[in-house]
Design a protein around this motif. Structure first.
Motif, PDB file in Angstrom:
ATOM      1  N   LYS A  92       0.859  -1.183   0.000  1.00 12.27           N
ATOM      2  CA  LYS A  92       0.000   0.000   0.000  1.00 12.27           C
ATOM      3  C   LYS A  92       0.894   1.231   0.000  1.00 12.27           C
ATOM      4  CE  LYS A  92      -3.679  -2.174   2.653  1.00 12.27           C
ATOM      5  NZ  LYS A  92      -4.544  -2.096   3.825  1.00 12.27           N
ATOM      6  N   GLN A  93       0.748   2.054  -1.021  1.00  8.97           N
ATOM      7  CA  GLN A  93       1.516   3.294  -1.067  1.00  8.97           C
ATOM      8  C   GLN A  93       0.912   4.286  -0.082  1.00  8.97           C
ATOM      9  OE1 GLN A  93       1.369   4.094  -5.284  1.00  8.97           O
ATOM     10  NE2 GLN A  93       3.412   3.243  -5.533  1.00  8.97           N
ATOM     11  N   VAL A  94       1.781   5.086   0.538  1.00 10.90           N
ATOM     12  CA  VAL A  94       1.332   6.089   1.502  1.00 10.90           C
ATOM     13  C   VAL A  94       1.786   7.467   1.044  1.00 10.90           C
ATOM     14  CG1 VAL A  94       1.121   4.603   3.527  1.00 10.90           C
ATOM     15  CG2 VAL A  94       3.330   5.558   2.957  1.00 10.90           C
ATOM     16  N   ILE A 110       2.792  -5.447   3.741  1.00  7.59           N
ATOM     17  CA  ILE A 110       2.200  -6.282   4.785  1.00  7.59           C
ATOM     18  C   ILE A 110       2.167  -7.723   4.286  1.00  7.59           C
ATOM     19  CG2 ILE A 110       0.207  -6.597   6.300  1.00  7.59           C
ATOM     20  CD1 ILE A 110      -0.519  -3.618   5.237  1.00  7.59           C
ATOM     21  N   THR A 111       2.728  -8.626   5.080  1.00  6.79           N
ATOM     22  CA  THR A 111       2.764 -10.035   4.724  1.00  6.79           C
ATOM     23  C   THR A 111       1.743 -10.784   5.572  1.00  6.79           C
ATOM     24  OG1 THR A 111       5.103  -9.881   4.158  1.00  6.79           O
ATOM     25  CG2 THR A 111       4.222 -12.093   4.560  1.00  6.79           C
ATOM     26  N   TYR A 112       0.873 -11.529   4.886  1.00  9.22           N
ATOM     27  CA  TYR A 112      -0.156 -12.329   5.535  1.00  9.22           C
ATOM     28  C   TYR A 112       0.132 -13.808   5.295  1.00  9.22           C
ATOM     29  CZ  TYR A 112      -2.925  -8.009   5.596  1.00  9.22           C
ATOM     30  OH  TYR A 112      -3.368  -6.729   5.797  1.00  9.22           O
ATOM     31  N   ARG A 113      -0.206 -14.627   6.275  1.00 14.13           N
ATOM     32  CA  ARG A 113      -0.065 -16.074   6.152  1.00 14.13           C
ATOM     33  C   ARG A 113      -1.410 -16.724   6.468  1.00 14.13           C
ATOM     34  NH1 ARG A 113       5.178 -17.424   8.466  1.00 14.13           N
ATOM     35  NH2 ARG A 113       5.816 -16.674   6.420  1.00 14.13           N
ATOM     36  N   TRP A 114      -1.740 -17.760   5.708  1.00 11.85           N
ATOM     37  CA  TRP A 114      -2.985 -18.483   5.900  1.00 11.85           C
ATOM     38  C   TRP A 114      -2.843 -19.422   7.092  1.00 11.85           C
ATOM     39  CZ3 TRP A 114      -7.711 -17.928   3.940  1.00 11.85           C
ATOM     40  CH2 TRP A 114      -8.629 -18.969   4.062  1.00 11.85           C
ATOM     41  N   ALA A 115      -3.745 -19.310   8.061  1.00 10.62           N
ATOM     42  CA  ALA A 115      -3.746 -20.190   9.234  1.00 10.62           C
ATOM     43  C   ALA A 115      -5.164 -20.242   9.791  1.00 10.62           C
ATOM     44  CB  ALA A 115      -2.781 -19.675  10.296  1.00 10.62           C
ATOM     45  N   SER A 116      -5.607 -21.413  10.161  1.00  8.43           N
ATOM     46  CA  SER A 116      -6.941 -21.601  10.755  1.00  8.43           C
ATOM     47  C   SER A 116      -8.040 -21.002   9.884  1.00  8.43           C
ATOM     48  CB  SER A 116      -6.994 -21.000  12.160  1.00  8.43           C
ATOM     49  OG  SER A 116      -6.005 -21.566  12.978  1.00  8.43           O
ATOM     50  N   ASP A 117      -7.975 -21.263   8.582  1.00  8.77           N
ATOM     51  CA  ASP A 117      -8.986 -20.833   7.613  1.00  8.77           C
ATOM     52  C   ASP A 117      -9.131 -19.326   7.455  1.00  8.77           C
ATOM     53  OD1 ASP A 117      -9.595 -23.410   6.833  1.00  8.77           O
ATOM     54  OD2 ASP A 117     -11.158 -23.649   8.338  1.00  8.77           O
ATOM     55  N   ARG A 118      -8.058 -18.587   7.703  1.00  3.33           N
ATOM     56  CA  ARG A 118      -8.086 -17.145   7.443  1.00  3.33           C
ATOM     57  C   ARG A 118      -6.658 -16.623   7.337  1.00  3.33           C
ATOM     58  NH1 ARG A 118      -7.480 -13.800  12.043  1.00  3.33           N
ATOM     59  NH2 ARG A 118      -7.222 -14.995  13.935  1.00  3.33           N
ATOM     60  N   PHE A 119      -6.525 -15.419   6.801  1.00  2.03           N
ATOM     61  CA  PHE A 119      -5.215 -14.772   6.716  1.00  2.03           C
ATOM     62  C   PHE A 119      -4.944 -14.010   8.004  1.00  2.03           C
ATOM     63  CE2 PHE A 119      -5.947 -15.234   2.133  1.00  2.03           C
ATOM     64  CZ  PHE A 119      -4.720 -15.752   1.762  1.00  2.03           C
ATOM     65  N   THR A 120      -3.732 -14.131   8.506  1.00  5.99           N
ATOM     66  CA  THR A 120      -3.309 -13.345   9.663  1.00  5.99           C
ATOM     67  C   THR A 120      -2.054 -12.586   9.274  1.00  5.99           C
ATOM     68  OG1 THR A 120      -2.049 -15.222  10.540  1.00  5.99           O
ATOM     69  CG2 THR A 120      -4.281 -14.917  11.382  1.00  5.99           C
ATOM     70  N   GLU A 121      -1.944 -11.383   9.800  1.00  8.31           N
ATOM     71  CA  GLU A 121      -0.770 -10.561   9.495  1.00  8.31           C
ATOM     72  C   GLU A 121       0.441 -11.149  10.198  1.00  8.31           C
ATOM     73  OE1 GLU A 121       0.828  -6.116  10.429  1.00  8.31           O
ATOM     74  OE2 GLU A 121      -1.278  -6.274   9.831  1.00  8.31           O
ATOM     75  N   GLU A 122       1.491 -11.394   9.423  1.00 12.82           N
ATOM     76  CA  GLU A 122       2.739 -11.925   9.972  1.00 12.82           C
ATOM     77  C   GLU A 122       3.695 -10.795  10.340  1.00 12.82           C
ATOM     78  OE1 GLU A 122       3.949 -15.273  10.577  1.00 12.82           O
ATOM     79  OE2 GLU A 122       1.761 -15.398  10.612  1.00 12.82           O
ATOM     80  N   TYR A 123       3.871  -9.871   9.421  1.00 13.85           N
ATOM     81  CA  TYR A 123       4.718  -8.710   9.691  1.00 13.85           C
ATOM     82  C   TYR A 123       4.459  -7.637   8.652  1.00 13.85           C
ATOM     83  CZ  TYR A 123       7.591 -11.735   6.684  1.00 13.85           C
ATOM     84  OH  TYR A 123       8.017 -12.578   5.701  1.00 13.85           O
ATOM     85  N   ARG A 124       4.928  -6.440   8.996  1.00 18.06           N
ATOM     86  CA  ARG A 124       4.803  -5.322   8.064  1.00 18.06           C
ATOM     87  C   ARG A 124       6.072  -4.501   8.099  1.00 18.06           C
ATOM     88  NH1 ARG A 124       0.141  -1.493   8.494  1.00 18.06           N
ATOM     89  NH2 ARG A 124      -1.102  -3.348   8.789  1.00 18.06           N
ATOM     90  N   THR A 125       6.382  -3.916   6.968  1.00 18.58           N
ATOM     91  CA  THR A 125       7.536  -3.022   6.881  1.00 18.58           C
ATOM     92  C   THR A 125       7.079  -1.735   6.220  1.00 18.58           C
ATOM     93  OG1 THR A 125       8.215  -3.967   4.755  1.00 18.58           O
ATOM     94  CG2 THR A 125       9.255  -4.869   6.727  1.00 18.58           C
ATOM     95  N   HIS A 126       7.756  -0.667   6.540  1.00 17.06           N
ATOM     96  CA  HIS A 126       7.483   0.629   5.919  1.00 17.06           C
ATOM     97  C   HIS A 126       8.759   1.078   5.226  1.00 17.06           C
ATOM     98  CE1 HIS A 126       5.881   4.629   5.234  1.00 17.06           C
ATOM     99  NE2 HIS A 126       7.062   5.077   5.619  1.00 17.06           N
ATOM    100  N   ASN A 127       8.632   1.446   3.986  1.00 10.34           N
ATOM    101  CA  ASN A 127       9.765   1.959   3.219  1.00 10.34           C
ATOM    102  C   ASN A 127       9.481   3.401   2.838  1.00 10.34           C
ATOM    103  OD1 ASN A 127      11.049  -0.656   3.063  1.00 10.34           O
ATOM    104  ND2 ASN A 127       9.519  -1.190   1.519  1.00 10.34           N
ATOM    105  N   ASP A 128      10.369   4.302   3.223  1.00 12.76           N
ATOM    106  CA  ASP A 128      10.263   5.689   2.779  1.00 12.76           C
ATOM    107  C   ASP A 128      10.968   5.808   1.440  1.00 12.76           C
ATOM    108  OD1 ASP A 128       8.841   6.997   4.842  1.00 12.76           O
ATOM    109  OD2 ASP A 128      10.626   6.958   6.104  1.00 12.76           O
ATOM    110  N   TYR A 129      10.320   6.474   0.508  1.00  9.69           N
ATOM    111  CA  TYR A 129      10.965   6.731  -0.771  1.00  9.69           C
ATOM    112  C   TYR A 129      11.905   7.909  -0.594  1.00  9.69           C
ATOM    113  CZ  TYR A 129       7.259   3.798  -2.768  1.00  9.69           C
ATOM    114  OH  TYR A 129       6.410   2.770  -3.065  1.00  9.69           O
TER     115      TYR A 129
END
Length: 145
Positions: A92-94, A110-129
């Motif tokens: 997602k661009q900000v 944002i990285t999501y992983r499938w677990a228990s029949d749904r996606f859960t957020e694993e981690y997120r990073t922010h990159n400044d241009y």
């Protein structure tokens, strides 16, 4: 495309973008792969704008009982989803106040992983241009004497 148009979870605003840009070319990007634990490939669909290809919606469809079901949606533009090594990665661009649409200040990944029949957020990073490149001209090097 029919999958997205028929999906009641897709907003009317995104469905309005689902018209041909040129002739029969629709503003969608579709990829297939394993991102859930289903037996069939999952379908990742990104809906874009015609003019500047800005992502207005990203969706994941999973095959369940012979039909594809929406198991993920992100409709906060600009957004783009893809499969990376079995995970769902959403970019997602900000924008900072005053940024033109063509020049976001950075992005959230944002990285999501499938677990228990749904996606859960694993981690997120922010990159400044970097603004270092800017519009200032680069001075010419001094000639060797």
């Amino acid at each position: 495309m029919r999958l997205v148009k028929a999906d009641p979870k897709v907003s009317p605003e995104v469905k309005r973008e689902l018209k041909p840009c040129v002739a029969d070319e629709y503003p969608i990007d579709v990829s297939y792969g394993k991102v859930t634990d289903g037996s069939a490939d999952d379908v990742v669909v990104n809906v874009l704008t015609c003019g500047d290809a800005v992502g207005v919606g990203s969706y994941v469809y999973r095959e369940e009982d012979g039909a594809y079901q929406n198991v993920f949606k992100a409709e906060e533009p600009p957004v783009y989803a893809e499969i990376d090594r079995g995970d769902l990665v959403v970019t997602k661009q900000v924008y900072d106040k005053g940024d033109p649409v063509s020049s976001p200040s950075g992005e959230n990944v944002i990285t999501y992983r499938w677990a228990s029949d749904r996606f859960t957020e694993e981690y997120r990073t922010h990159n400044d241009y970097s603004k270092a490149a800017g519009n200032a001209p680069t001075p010419a090097p001094e000639p060797d004497s």
